[in-house]
Write a protein that holds these residues in place. Sequence first.
Motif, PDB file in Angstrom:
ATOM      1  N   GLY A  96      87.194  31.786  42.197  1.00  0.00           N
ATOM      2  CA  GLY A  96      86.781  30.633  41.400  1.00  0.00           C
ATOM      3  C   GLY A  96      86.736  30.909  39.900  1.00  0.00           C
ATOM      4  O   GLY A  96      86.370  30.040  39.127  1.00  0.00           O
ATOM      5  N   GLY A  97      87.071  32.134  39.492  1.00  0.00           N
ATOM      6  CA  GLY A  97      87.111  32.480  38.077  1.00  0.00           C
ATOM      7  C   GLY A  97      85.810  33.033  37.520  1.00  0.00           C
ATOM      8  O   GLY A  97      85.686  33.247  36.315  1.00  0.00           O
ATOM      9  N   HIS A  98      84.826  33.275  38.384  1.00  0.00           N
ATOM     10  CA  HIS A  98      83.533  33.791  37.931  1.00  0.00           C
ATOM     11  C   HIS A  98      83.589  35.298  37.761  1.00  0.00           C
ATOM     12  O   HIS A  98      84.224  36.000  38.536  1.00  0.00           O
ATOM     13  N   ARG A  99      82.889  35.795  36.749  1.00  0.00           N
ATOM     14  CA  ARG A  99      82.854  37.234  36.491  1.00  0.00           C
ATOM     15  C   ARG A  99      82.058  37.948  37.582  1.00  0.00           C
ATOM     16  O   ARG A  99      80.996  37.494  37.984  1.00  0.00           O
ATOM     17  N   ARG A 100      82.573  39.102  37.987  1.00  0.00           N
ATOM     18  CA  ARG A 100      81.907  39.955  38.972  1.00  0.00           C
ATOM     19  C   ARG A 100      81.875  41.378  38.432  1.00  0.00           C
ATOM     20  O   ARG A 100      82.874  41.889  37.933  1.00  0.00           O
ATOM     21  N   TYR A 101      80.713  42.013  38.546  1.00  0.00           N
ATOM     22  CA  TYR A 101      80.499  43.345  37.980  1.00  0.00           C
ATOM     23  C   TYR A 101      80.234  44.368  39.079  1.00  0.00           C
ATOM     24  O   TYR A 101      79.584  44.087  40.079  1.00  0.00           O
ATOM     25  N   SER A 102      80.702  45.586  38.835  1.00  0.00           N
ATOM     26  CA  SER A 102      80.454  46.695  39.753  1.00  0.00           C
ATOM     27  C   SER A 102      79.217  47.473  39.294  1.00  0.00           C
ATOM     28  O   SER A 102      78.747  47.300  38.168  1.00  0.00           O
ATOM     29  N   ARG A 103      78.742  48.356  40.162  1.00  0.00           N
ATOM     30  CA  ARG A 103      77.601  49.200  39.785  1.00  0.00           C
ATOM     31  C   ARG A 103      77.975  50.110  38.618  1.00  0.00           C
ATOM     32  O   ARG A 103      77.161  50.342  37.725  1.00  0.00           O
ATOM     33  N   TYR A 104      79.191  50.623  38.629  1.00  0.00           N
ATOM     34  CA  TYR A 104      79.646  51.463  37.506  1.00  0.00           C
ATOM     35  C   TYR A 104      79.587  50.674  36.202  1.00  0.00           C
ATOM     36  O   TYR A 104      79.081  51.168  35.195  1.00  0.00           O
ATOM     37  N   GLN A 105      80.071  49.450  36.204  1.00  0.00           N
ATOM     38  CA  GLN A 105      80.041  48.624  35.001  1.00  0.00           C
ATOM     39  C   GLN A 105      78.613  48.337  34.566  1.00  0.00           C
ATOM     40  O   GLN A 105      78.324  48.298  33.367  1.00  0.00           O
ATOM     41  N   LEU A 106      77.719  48.160  35.523  1.00  0.00           N
ATOM     42  CA  LEU A 106      76.321  47.908  35.172  1.00  0.00           C
ATOM     43  C   LEU A 106      75.688  49.139  34.519  1.00  0.00           C
ATOM     44  O   LEU A 106      74.885  49.004  33.595  1.00  0.00           O
ATOM     45  N   ARG A 107      76.047  50.331  34.971  1.00  0.00           N
ATOM     46  CA  ARG A 107      75.523  51.544  34.328  1.00  0.00           C
ATOM     47  C   ARG A 107      76.029  51.646  32.893  1.00  0.00           C
ATOM     48  O   ARG A 107      75.274  52.000  31.979  1.00  0.00           O
ATOM     49  N   ILE A 108      77.286  51.319  32.678  1.00  0.00           N
ATOM     50  CA  ILE A 108      77.863  51.342  31.334  1.00  0.00           C
ATOM     51  C   ILE A 108      77.147  50.313  30.450  1.00  0.00           C
ATOM     52  O   ILE A 108      76.774  50.600  29.312  1.00  0.00           O
ATOM     53  N   ALA A 109      76.957  49.117  30.990  1.00  0.00           N
ATOM     54  CA  ALA A 109      76.278  48.053  30.232  1.00  0.00           C
ATOM     55  C   ALA A 109      74.833  48.445  29.921  1.00  0.00           C
ATOM     56  O   ALA A 109      74.334  48.165  28.831  1.00  0.00           O
ATOM     57  N   ALA A 110      74.171  49.098  30.864  1.00  0.00           N
ATOM     58  CA  ALA A 110      72.782  49.522  30.647  1.00  0.00           C
ATOM     59  C   ALA A 110      72.703  50.539  29.511  1.00  0.00           C
ATOM     60  O   ALA A 110      71.789  50.486  28.677  1.00  0.00           O
ATOM     61  N   ARG A 111      73.661  51.450  29.448  1.00  0.00           N
ATOM     62  CA  ARG A 111      73.676  52.441  28.360  1.00  0.00           C
ATOM     63  C   ARG A 111      73.898  51.747  27.016  1.00  0.00           C
ATOM     64  O   ARG A 111      73.228  52.057  26.027  1.00  0.00           O
ATOM     65  N   ALA A 112      74.818  50.789  26.985  1.00  0.00           N
ATOM     66  CA  ALA A 112      75.058  50.035  25.750  1.00  0.00           C
ATOM     67  C   ALA A 112      73.798  49.291  25.339  1.00  0.00           C
ATOM     68  O   ALA A 112      73.443  49.258  24.155  1.00  0.00           O
TER      69      ALA A 112
END
Length: 107
Positions: A50-66
């Motif tokens: 449907g075009g919605h963004r989906r995030y992985s756990r790895y991406q969430l760790r990267i985002a948390a560090r940022a």
Amino acid sequence: MTADDSFNRLDDDDYPAYTMGRAADMLGTTQGFLRALGEARLITPLRSEGGHRRYSRYQLRIAARARELVDQGTPIEAACRIVILEDQLEEAQRINAEYRRAAEFPR
């Protein structure tokens, strides 16, 4: 992919299991922050059918560090660059350790 296949993939760090709203809630941030990380090309979420963004756990760790860096006053662009460099360094160290092990224990 069956429902069982999807369930088994939840242990996969790269499986895009989290919606943007859920990811933002887990990180204690806004969806706009996640969009900004995407615009800065720190993380590129996969898209659902449907075009919605989906995030992985790895991406969430990267985002948390940022987010940690931004919370400390670092501009988002600089925070993204720092996280990218940290990730590259970690990967280089991992590869170096593999080479050292191979040199110590040749086949």
